[in-house]
Design a protein around this motif. Structure first.
Motif, PDB file in Angstrom:
ATOM      1  N   GLN A 347       0.827  -1.203   0.000  1.00  0.00           N
ATOM      2  CA  GLN A 347       0.000   0.000   0.000  1.00  0.00           C
ATOM      3  C   GLN A 347       0.865   1.259   0.000  1.00  0.00           C
ATOM      4  O   GLN A 347       0.546   2.257  -0.648  1.00  0.00           O
ATOM      5  CB  GLN A 347      -0.943  -0.004   1.206  1.00  0.00           C
ATOM      6  CG  GLN A 347      -2.004   1.089   1.148  1.00  0.00           C
ATOM      7  CD  GLN A 347      -2.975   1.036   2.312  1.00  0.00           C
ATOM      8  OE1 GLN A 347      -2.969   0.090   3.111  1.00  0.00           O
ATOM      9  NE2 GLN A 347      -3.812   2.050   2.432  1.00  0.00           N
ATOM     10  N   SER A 350       2.233   1.899  -3.497  1.00  0.00           N
ATOM     11  CA  SER A 350       1.234   2.397  -4.445  1.00  0.00           C
ATOM     12  C   SER A 350       0.705   3.779  -4.070  1.00  0.00           C
ATOM     13  O   SER A 350       0.233   4.524  -4.930  1.00  0.00           O
ATOM     14  CB  SER A 350       0.059   1.416  -4.545  1.00  0.00           C
ATOM     15  OG  SER A 350      -0.635   1.320  -3.313  1.00  0.00           O
ATOM     16  N   SER A 351       0.801   4.158  -2.783  1.00  0.00           N
ATOM     17  CA  SER A 351       0.182   5.402  -2.315  1.00  0.00           C
ATOM     18  C   SER A 351       1.111   6.607  -2.318  1.00  0.00           C
ATOM     19  O   SER A 351       0.665   7.744  -2.491  1.00  0.00           O
ATOM     20  CB  SER A 351      -0.362   5.220  -0.892  1.00  0.00           C
ATOM     21  OG  SER A 351      -1.326   4.201  -0.838  1.00  0.00           O
TER      22      SER A 351
END
Length: 410
Positions: A347, A350-351
């Motif tokens: 996460q 991707s963030s």
């Protein structure tokens, strides 16, 4: 300046048509020239260092050369020569409905201007990368590195002339005044791309005054986030390396973010580890400092690139707060999470909006040499058209070559 830029423009046409073998032969000669002139390059750097005593320590560290650093510069140039050919390569080939054959071919950008401060190694790194990718470079170093840059530039031009190539393939503006910078950044008739590398003041000046397209190589406000599921020993080692291996580097960690769930004891251990290695820890609030019962180092400035043995400390209530802090204060350079939770790591990757995003590794790896690019023009914090460490492929554009057999469009 205009006469020099016209000569650089003419040299670009020659440079773009060289074979990879011809480019590599000249690059190996450049590496050899730097090695053989190591003593004179270091002597020139000594003059610059004598005049740099009033500069911040981070700039002095970036400016300083020695025999070992000069040898590394020569090796970087040779490493660039050993990279695969990227000029004139067919990226895609296809047929259209009109039976035209279209080939997308990689081509040099043309004339690339680079404005930079301190780091004399940029002179050889940029020259090698531009030349390998079929481009001409026009260098504009800072006055603090004048003698060093001039000595390195002289060695590079000697190698070019030995191979009967225009010395303007590697050009340098030796006027170090601010007025010359202002004139240079408006030369869009001659220069295809401008890359500023340096402090915030230089970047802002170029950004607001240039008529040439620019790719920013901005400051590095880099974070290391120690997640609640982190391996603490791994976290300590990563933070120490990211801060200490080269505190003045733009990829050094400037802020360590710690999950509050780790508890006061773990937080105290992290602070103690930093203090043991003589790193000044800047706290967000006086209350936090007092709660840890530690010595007074000062309050954090989350906007600042310290470039020294100083680090900010931020306590967060969890993952989302860490992301919010990075989004607000990060410079888009390099960000890291330390965690054994695979889902959280994915996460994070991707963030986070940055050129380089790490899981369980030091941000100090953000470097063209470490990425296998041989060297780097710099680390782009822009998104168009290149991002992160810029190697030879970042210095190319492309064109479409279309072959037909008498087709006309209806």
């Amino acid at each position: 300046m205009i006469e020099m830029l016209e000569s650089a423009r003419a040299a670009a046409r020659i440079c773009a048509q060289l074979s990879d073998k011809e480019r590599n032969s000249a690059l190996y000669a450049m590496a050899d020239a730097i090695s053989k002139q190591s003593e004179s390059i270091c002597a020139a750097n000594t003059k610059d260092m004598a005049n740099a005593k009033d500069l911040p320590m981070s700039m002095q560290k970036r400016l300083e050369l020695n025999a070992q650093k000069v040898a590394a510069m020569a090796k970087a140039v040779a490493d660039v020569a050993g990279l695969p050919d990227v000029v004139g390569q067919a990226k895609r080939v296809w047929k259209t409905k009109a039976d035209l054959e279209i080939t997308q071919v990689s081509v040099p950008l043309g004339v690339i201007g680079v404005i930079y401060e301190s780091r004399p190694n940029v002179t050889s790194d940029v020259s090698a990368l531009c030349f390998k990718s079929g481009n001409v470079c026009v260098l504009k170093g800072g006055k603090e590195a004048y003698h060093s840059n001039k000595a390195i530039h002289s060695a590079l031009q000697q190698a070019l002339q030995q191979h009967n190539l225009p010395k303007e393939c590697v050009s340098m503006i030796q006027d170090t005044s601010r007025e010359s910078v202002l004139a240079f950044v408006k030369m869009d008739k001659y220069v295809d791309l401008l890359i500023p590398r340096g402090g915030e003041g230089l970047i802002e000046f170029v950004k607001h005054n240039a008529s040439i397209p620019i790719i920013k190589h901005d400051k590095g406000v880099c974070h290391t986030y120690i997640h609640k599921d982190a391996d603490l020993q791994k976290a300590k080692a990563i933070v120490l390396n990211a801060k200490l291996s080269y505190p003045a580097a733009c990829n050094a960690c400037e802020c360590v973010i710690v999950d509050s769930a780790l508890g006061t004891q773990v937080l105290s251990e992290i602070v103690e580890s930093l203090h043991t290695h003589k790193i000044s820890v800047r706290f967000e609030t006086q209350a936090l400092l007092e709660s840890l019962g530690t010595e007074l180092d000062g309050l954090a400035d989350f906007t600042k690139e310290w470039g020294d043995r100083i680090i900010n400390l931020k306590i967060v209530g969890g993952f989302e707060e860490a992301l919010e802090h990075i989004s607000r204060y990060g410079s888009g350079h390099s960000e890291c999470i330390v965690s054994e939770n695979k889902a959280v790591c994915e996460q994070f990757l991707s963030s986070v909006d940055a050129a380089c995003v790490y899981v369980n590794a030091s941000t100090r790896f953000s470097d063209g040499g470490e990425f296998g690019f041989g060297a780097e023009v710099g680390i782009s914090t822009s998104k168009l058209h290149a991002r992160g460490p810029m190697g030879i492929e970042s210095l190319l554009s492309y064109k479409y070559c279309i072959t037909g057999n008498g087709q006309v469009r209806e």
